[in-house]
Motif scaffolding. Structure first.
Motif, PDB file in Angstrom:
ATOM      1  N   VAL A  13       0.987  -1.375  -0.938  1.00 27.41           N
ATOM      2  CA  VAL A  13       0.136  -0.057  -0.277  1.00 27.41           C
ATOM      3  C   VAL A  13       0.901   0.811   0.223  1.00 27.41           C
ATOM      4  O   VAL A  13       2.124   1.320   0.617  1.00 27.41           O
ATOM      5  CB  VAL A  13      -0.781  -0.029   0.967  1.00 27.41           C
ATOM      6  CG1 VAL A  13      -1.865  -0.989   0.870  1.00 27.41           C
ATOM      7  CG2 VAL A  13      -0.409  -0.235   2.492  1.00 27.41           C
ATOM      8  N   THR A  15       2.354   5.452   1.275  1.00 31.91           N
ATOM      9  CA  THR A  15       1.327   5.316   2.738  1.00 31.91           C
ATOM     10  C   THR A  15       2.165   6.726   2.573  1.00 31.91           C
ATOM     11  O   THR A  15       1.656   7.264   3.480  1.00 31.91           O
ATOM     12  CB  THR A  15       1.948   4.848   3.390  1.00 31.91           C
ATOM     13  OG1 THR A  15       3.742   4.599   3.652  1.00 31.91           O
ATOM     14  CG2 THR A  15       1.887   3.391   3.885  1.00 31.91           C
ATOM     15  N   SER A  16       2.675   7.489   1.391  1.00 28.44           N
ATOM     16  CA  SER A  16       2.683   8.132   1.511  1.00 28.44           C
ATOM     17  C   SER A  16       3.237   9.511   0.182  1.00 28.44           C
ATOM     18  O   SER A  16       3.265   8.159  -0.599  1.00 28.44           O
ATOM     19  CB  SER A  16       3.972   9.198   1.889  1.00 28.44           C
ATOM     20  OG  SER A  16       5.007   8.776   2.068  1.00 28.44           O
ATOM     21  N   SER A  27      -0.311  12.004   3.723  1.00 30.73           N
ATOM     22  CA  SER A  27       0.186  10.699   4.208  1.00 30.73           C
ATOM     23  C   SER A  27      -1.062  10.568   4.837  1.00 30.73           C
ATOM     24  O   SER A  27      -2.107  10.659   5.169  1.00 30.73           O
ATOM     25  CB  SER A  27       1.277  10.737   5.574  1.00 30.73           C
ATOM     26  OG  SER A  27       2.418  11.193   5.477  1.00 30.73           O
ATOM     27  N   GLY A  28      -0.632   8.776   4.809  1.00 32.56           N
ATOM     28  CA  GLY A  28      -1.833   8.358   5.176  1.00 32.56           C
ATOM     29  C   GLY A  28      -1.926   6.409   4.059  1.00 32.56           C
ATOM     30  O   GLY A  28      -0.857   5.746   3.827  1.00 32.56           O
ATOM     31  N   GLU A  29      -3.244   5.782   3.830  1.00 30.55           N
ATOM     32  CA  GLU A  29      -2.744   4.464   3.462  1.00 30.55           C
ATOM     33  C   GLU A  29      -4.197   4.928   2.172  1.00 30.55           C
ATOM     34  O   GLU A  29      -5.258   5.558   2.179  1.00 30.55           O
ATOM     35  CB  GLU A  29      -3.393   3.536   4.109  1.00 30.55           C
ATOM     36  CG  GLU A  29      -3.446   2.396   3.985  1.00 30.55           C
ATOM     37  CD  GLU A  29      -3.794   1.278   4.817  1.00 30.55           C
ATOM     38  OE1 GLU A  29      -4.314   0.677   4.479  1.00 30.55           O
ATOM     39  OE2 GLU A  29      -2.787   1.462   5.880  1.00 30.55           O
ATOM     40  N   PHE A  30      -3.248   4.568   1.167  1.00 30.40           N
ATOM     41  CA  PHE A  30      -3.685   5.452  -0.557  1.00 30.40           C
ATOM     42  C   PHE A  30      -3.797   3.430  -1.385  1.00 30.40           C
ATOM     43  O   PHE A  30      -2.776   3.389  -1.533  1.00 30.40           O
ATOM     44  CB  PHE A  30      -2.796   5.332  -1.269  1.00 30.40           C
ATOM     45  CG  PHE A  30      -2.776   7.271  -0.455  1.00 30.40           C
ATOM     46  CD1 PHE A  30      -3.972   7.459  -0.646  1.00 30.40           C
ATOM     47  CD2 PHE A  30      -1.628   7.220   0.357  1.00 30.40           C
ATOM     48  CE1 PHE A  30      -3.990   9.380   0.656  1.00 30.40           C
ATOM     49  CE2 PHE A  30      -1.280   8.484   0.508  1.00 30.40           C
ATOM     50  CZ  PHE A  30      -2.566   9.422   0.711  1.00 30.40           C
ATOM     51  N   GLU A  31      -4.941   3.126  -1.750  1.00 28.66           N
ATOM     52  CA  GLU A  31      -4.355   1.344  -1.967  1.00 28.66           C
ATOM     53  C   GLU A  31      -4.215   1.845  -3.711  1.00 28.66           C
ATOM     54  O   GLU A  31      -5.181   2.810  -4.041  1.00 28.66           O
ATOM     55  CB  GLU A  31      -5.591   0.281  -2.110  1.00 28.66           C
ATOM     56  CG  GLU A  31      -5.620   0.120  -1.056  1.00 28.66           C
ATOM     57  CD  GLU A  31      -7.005  -1.209  -1.029  1.00 28.66           C
ATOM     58  OE1 GLU A  31      -6.666  -1.840  -1.639  1.00 28.66           O
ATOM     59  OE2 GLU A  31      -7.651  -0.864  -0.028  1.00 28.66           O
TER      60      GLU A  31
END
Length: 118
Positions: A13, A15-16, A27-31
């Motif tokens: 995944v 993440t940034s 930042s986060g969780e990006f698919e």
């Protein structure tokens, strides 16, 4: 872009993200979308398929592989994209190829078994 973990083979995944111009970071969780999850070989195959305007015969000639092999690769990519392959349509195509003499009875049997097992 890699899409599988080099250690365990699991899905990665994102993440940034960072802007190279201003340096802003998100930042986060990006698919990844389903096309980003395809491997390079699949992407190159799709590109060739589009260049050949969807002609399975022309793709087969370019890659020096049989018509049934091209069909199988298409079906596998369709499944990787999360879609179902129409098994009945595939059976009819195989029988049509057999009827036209494009494949042998043995090849048709193998392809039909492959479809049944998927």
């Amino acid at each position: 872009m890699i899409n599988k973990c080099p250690n365990c083979g699991g899905d990665l995944v994102i993440t940034s993200y960072r802007c190279n111009t201003c340096g802003t970071e998100i930042s986060g969780e990006f698919e990844m979308d389903k096309f980003q999850r395809l491997d390079q070989e699949d992407k190159e195959f799709i590109e060739l398929f589009l260049i050949k305007r969807g002609s399975i015969k022309d793709v087969g000639e370019e890659l020096n592989i049989s018509y049934p092999t091209v069909r199988n690769r298409i079906d596998k990519i369709v499944k990787k994209l999360g879609r179902k392959v129409d098994i009945e349509e595939s059976r009819i195509d195989i029988l049509d190829m057999l009827d036209k003499g494009e494949i042998t009875a043995q090849m048709a049997t193998e392809l039909l078994k492959e479809i049944k097992n998927e």
